[in-house]
Design an enzyme around this catalytic site. Structure first.
Site, PDB file in Angstrom:
ATOM      1  CE1 TYR A 140      -3.063  -3.005   0.296  1.00 55.72           C
ATOM      2  CE2 TYR A 140      -3.314  -2.590   2.641  1.00 55.72           C
ATOM      3  CZ  TYR A 140      -3.615  -3.336   1.515  1.00 55.72           C
ATOM      4  OH  TYR A 140      -4.468  -4.412   1.618  1.00 55.72           O
ATOM      5  CG  HIS A 176      -0.806  -8.776   0.199  1.00 57.61           C
ATOM      6  ND1 HIS A 176      -0.368  -7.473   0.153  1.00 57.61           N
ATOM      7  CD2 HIS A 176      -2.143  -8.714  -0.106  1.00 57.61           C
ATOM      8  CE1 HIS A 176      -1.365  -6.671  -0.161  1.00 57.61           C
ATOM      9  NE2 HIS A 176      -2.448  -7.409  -0.329  1.00 57.61           N
TER      10      HIS A 176
END
Length: 318
Positions: free
Chosen positions: A56, A139
């Site tokens: 992010y 992830h």
């Protein structure tokens, strides 16, 4: 790497969590002050579970989240980050090409090895300014290499948990099918499932049933399906799965909105609360890019919704 409390009581996550992609400048840059005020608004609204990832904003989300949380009592909140992408120096520079409005001073490099995962957590802790994280998710293994995730990444996370370095482990994915493979292959505490168990759509695979059987909690993210369910009225240009919503999907969302209106409930309120009706789901985590948006999410999560609405909506669920 500090020592985490072990194991994690999933009730500590609460009903609503804060998702950190937006404060990593997802799609658009937001000033530092606005980002920090948004995290503070989440805290003030009673949110105590915060999720982030190196992905992010190339670490920006972790830096901003840590700037607020490191001043809070460490035993009063739960924080998760993710592993699988390391951030390496990027001499080419430019702007990030993966959806975040940030300078590309680093680049993402996939690494599911134990050494890579340990390094990823150490670097996340540096950006966060914390001694430990409570939860670590692998992830997007389905995006890179699902088998490598299952044979390398998940065993590495199990080892970290056994050493007491993290309290809980899981997988974060947009794919219900991949999540199902992962929970059958490893002893996971959590699945972070993005956009695949929402008011609009439910998975075709028995993921949630298996999660109940295996006592694996589900953190539902993407409850608004990329913004499609985020407004009381569904506009023609609404997004779904990060692109323009097809006509059939718009029609379905509008049918859901119409039923909600009949019961005096706005579509986003029903969308945010819906996942928690399944016994597998322990938390709904939603992002925000302004204090006002965060306050609205919190308000929607705790608004009363008549049981009759859920019964009426069942006919449109799939």
């Amino acid at each position: 790497m500090g020592t985490a409390m072990n194991p994690l009581d999933l009730h500590r996550l609460g009903r609503l969590g804060f998702g950190g992609a937006g404060i990593g400048n997802l799609y658009r840059a937001i000033p530092d002050g606005e980002a920090l005020a948004t995290v503070l608004a989440a805290w003030d609204a009673g949110v105590r579970y915060f999720d982030t990832a190196p992905h992010y904003g190339l670490g920006l989300s972790e830096q901003r989240l840590g700037a607020v949380l490191r001043d809070k009592p460490r035993d009063e909140f739960v924080i998760s980050t993710k592993v699988g992408r390391l951030l390496e120096p990027n001499p080419a520079g430019g702007r990030d090409s993966e959806g975040f409005d940030v300078p590309a001073t680093t680049r993402r490099v996939w690494d599911f090895s134990e050494a890579g995962i340990r390094r990823s957590i150490e670097e996340s802790l540096e950006r966060l300014g914390l001694s430990h994280v409570d939860i670590v998710y692998l992830h997007d293994p389905d995006v890179h290499d699902l088998q490598a995730g299952i044979t390398q990444g998940l065993p590495a996370l199990e080892k970290l948990r056994s050493e007491g370095l993290v309290s809980a482990i899981g997988v974060g994915t947009n794919s219900a099918e991949a999540a199902l493979e992962c929970i059958e292959a490893a002893d996971l505490d959590l699945v972070m499932l993005a956009g695949r168990y929402t008011l609009l759509e439910q998975p075709d695979v028995p993921l949630l049933e298996r999660c109940v059987a295996r006592r694996t909690g589900v953190v539902s993210v993407g409850a608004y399906n990329s913004g499609l369910l985020a407004r009381p009225e569904v506009p023609d240009d609404a997004h779904y799965n990060y692109g323009q919503a097809p006509a059939a999907v718009l029609e379905r969302a509008r049918a859901l909105a119409a039923i909600c209106r009949e019961f005096g409930v706005e579509l986003p309120t029903a969308a945010l609360q819906f996942p928690l009706r399944h016994p597998a789901v322990v938390n709904v985590t939603a992002g925000a890019t302004s204090p006002e948006q965060m306050a609205t999410n919190a308000e929607r999560m705790y608004q009363p919704v008549p049981e009759e609405l859920w019964v009426a909506l069942e006919g449109l669920e799939r």
